[in-house]
Design a protein around this motif. Structure first.
Motif, PDB file in Angstrom:
ATOM      1  N   PRO A 273       1.501   5.792  -2.814  1.00  0.00           N
ATOM      2  CA  PRO A 273       2.338   5.092  -1.718  1.00  0.00           C
ATOM      3  C   PRO A 273       3.205   6.098  -1.275  1.00  0.00           C
ATOM      4  CG  PRO A 273       2.219   3.551  -3.830  1.00  0.00           C
ATOM      5  CD  PRO A 273       1.664   5.089  -4.389  1.00  0.00           C
ATOM      6  N   HIS A 274       3.762   7.163  -1.895  1.00  0.00           N
ATOM      7  CA  HIS A 274       5.046   8.043  -1.055  1.00  0.00           C
ATOM      8  C   HIS A 274       4.289   9.026  -0.308  1.00  0.00           C
ATOM      9  CE1 HIS A 274       4.000   9.921  -5.003  1.00  0.00           C
ATOM     10  NE2 HIS A 274       4.289  10.940  -4.353  1.00  0.00           N
ATOM     11  N   VAL A 275       2.887   9.166  -0.305  1.00  0.00           N
ATOM     12  CA  VAL A 275       2.224  10.160   0.188  1.00  0.00           C
ATOM     13  C   VAL A 275       1.780   9.570   1.686  1.00  0.00           C
ATOM     14  CG1 VAL A 275       0.543  12.028   0.474  1.00  0.00           C
ATOM     15  CG2 VAL A 275       1.850  11.601  -1.937  1.00  0.00           C
ATOM     16  N   LEU A 276       2.011  10.120   2.900  1.00  0.00           N
ATOM     17  CA  LEU A 276       1.473   9.482   4.230  1.00  0.00           C
ATOM     18  C   LEU A 276       0.444  10.534   4.615  1.00  0.00           C
ATOM     19  CD1 LEU A 276       1.833   7.015   5.643  1.00  0.00           C
ATOM     20  CD2 LEU A 276       3.336   8.303   7.168  1.00  0.00           C
ATOM     21  N   GLN A 277      -0.831  10.292   4.569  1.00  0.00           N
ATOM     22  CA  GLN A 277      -1.810  10.940   5.040  1.00  0.00           C
ATOM     23  C   GLN A 277      -1.591  11.208   6.595  1.00  0.00           C
ATOM     24  OE1 GLN A 277      -3.775  13.021   3.316  1.00  0.00           O
ATOM     25  NE2 GLN A 277      -3.375  11.987   1.296  1.00  0.00           N
ATOM     26  N   PRO A 278      -2.003  12.526   7.040  1.00  0.00           N
ATOM     27  CA  PRO A 278      -1.903  12.321   8.585  1.00  0.00           C
ATOM     28  C   PRO A 278      -3.295  11.788   9.587  1.00  0.00           C
ATOM     29  CG  PRO A 278      -2.758  14.434   7.957  1.00  0.00           C
ATOM     30  CD  PRO A 278      -2.080  13.663   6.493  1.00  0.00           C
TER      31      PRO A 278
ATOM     32  N   LYS B  16       1.944   1.799   4.727  1.00  0.00           N
ATOM     33  CA  LYS B  16       2.757   2.523   3.701  1.00  0.00           C
ATOM     34  C   LYS B  16       4.183   2.461   4.293  1.00  0.00           C
ATOM     35  CE  LYS B  16      -0.748   5.262   1.497  1.00  0.00           C
ATOM     36  NZ  LYS B  16      -1.144   6.581   1.055  1.00  0.00           N
ATOM     37  N   VAL B  17       4.571   2.652   5.304  1.00  0.00           N
ATOM     38  CA  VAL B  17       5.671   2.552   6.237  1.00  0.00           C
ATOM     39  C   VAL B  17       6.226   1.462   6.620  1.00  0.00           C
ATOM     40  CG1 VAL B  17       6.935   3.457   8.088  1.00  0.00           C
ATOM     41  CG2 VAL B  17       5.461   4.996   7.022  1.00  0.00           C
TER      42      VAL B  17
ATOM     43  N   THR C  41      15.810   4.948  -1.099  1.00  0.00           N
ATOM     44  CA  THR C  41      14.389   5.706  -1.193  1.00  0.00           C
ATOM     45  C   THR C  41      13.772   5.795   0.322  1.00  0.00           C
ATOM     46  OG1 THR C  41      13.764   4.773  -3.122  1.00  0.00           O
ATOM     47  CG2 THR C  41      12.150   5.794  -1.898  1.00  0.00           C
ATOM     48  N   PRO C  42      13.590   6.921   0.999  1.00  0.00           N
ATOM     49  CA  PRO C  42      13.154   7.047   2.315  1.00  0.00           C
ATOM     50  C   PRO C  42      11.658   6.537   2.583  1.00  0.00           C
ATOM     51  CG  PRO C  42      13.219   9.364   1.517  1.00  0.00           C
ATOM     52  CD  PRO C  42      14.006   8.448   0.295  1.00  0.00           C
ATOM     53  N   ALA C  43      11.294   6.210   3.468  1.00  0.00           N
ATOM     54  CA  ALA C  43       9.852   5.967   4.040  1.00  0.00           C
ATOM     55  C   ALA C  43       9.070   7.036   3.655  1.00  0.00           C
ATOM     56  CB  ALA C  43       9.753   5.266   5.363  1.00  0.00           C
ATOM     57  N   PRO C  44       7.787   6.947   3.416  1.00  0.00           N
ATOM     58  CA  PRO C  44       6.829   8.060   2.961  1.00  0.00           C
ATOM     59  C   PRO C  44       6.476   8.908   4.348  1.00  0.00           C
ATOM     60  CG  PRO C  44       5.535   5.963   3.091  1.00  0.00           C
ATOM     61  CD  PRO C  44       6.991   5.533   3.009  1.00  0.00           C
TER      62      PRO C  44
END
Length: 209
Positions: free
Chosen positions: A31-36, A59-60, A184-187
């Motif tokens: 969840p903390h990884v945001l794919q482009p 996720k954001v 915790t910042p958004a991913p």
């Protein structure tokens, strides 16, 4: 030398099994990884690609940094667990609080370190406000949020172009990646998030099931 058909079949079956095993051994991104957006370019069907893009952007959208400002009621929540805001405040029609207890009465133009409280910092941005009541996200499925954000009657009368700009460039949205100490910042980043939203729009803005 010729290869017997049954041998070729066995080889193909073995390769398929290896591929399946590899797929099972490769978990989806956390969840903390945001794919482009480029990660989804290989999905040929536009509807499937749009749905996948929005799920990733979700996720954001469903992260506490966003949900706390898109509450089910007109009172904000806080923390990573969506606890009631302290002090209890009602955003009113303006989204900025009510006379005598406005949002900007405590929240300044930038994050401020806090001492003597359980909070390590007080979040800030100019302006500091809740999303409109029509954009409440808490308690909704990702599909329901998707239908909501692209509906001008519920998204503040925004066009898709304006929606993309809001998600990808608005400073208050961008605060989610710079929320101050203790949060915790958004991913990912706002740039990656904005790219996902624009790619979702370009693919037809279809919603996940």
């Amino acid at each position: 030398m010729k290869t017997h058909p049954w041998k070729a079949h066995c080889v193909l079956a073995a390769l398929a099994s290896l591929a399946a095993a590899h797929a099972l051994a490769t978990p989806p991104s956390p969840p903390h990884v945001l794919q482009p957006a480029s990660s989804f370019a290989g999905i040929q069907d536009p509807k499937e690609r749009a749905a996948a893009l929005f799920i990733e952007a979700g996720k954001v959208i469903t992260h506490p940094r966003c949900l706390n400002c898109h509450p089910s009621l007109r009172s904000p929540t806080q923390g990573d667990n969506g606890q009631p805001h302290v002090p209890l405040i009602h955003a009113g029609d303006s989204g900025m609080g009510q006379p005598g207890l406005t949002c900007m009465g405590c929240h300044q133009a930038k994050n401020v370190k806090a001492t003597g409280t359980k909070f390590r910092s007080i979040p800030g941005h100019l302006p500091w406000m809740l999303a409109p009541a029509s954009m409440a996200w808490q308690g909704l499925s990702l599909r329901e949020i998707c239908e909501q954000v692209k509906d001008p009657a519920r998204n503040g009368n925004k066009t898709m172009e304006q929606l993309s700009h809001h998600m990808g460039e608005d400073g208050l949205v961008g605060w989610a990646w710079d929320p101050g100490e203790g949060r915790t910042p958004a991913p990912g980043s706002q740039k990656v998030f904005g790219g996902l939203i624009q790619a979702w729009i370009d693919a037809g803005a279809h919603c996940p099931k």
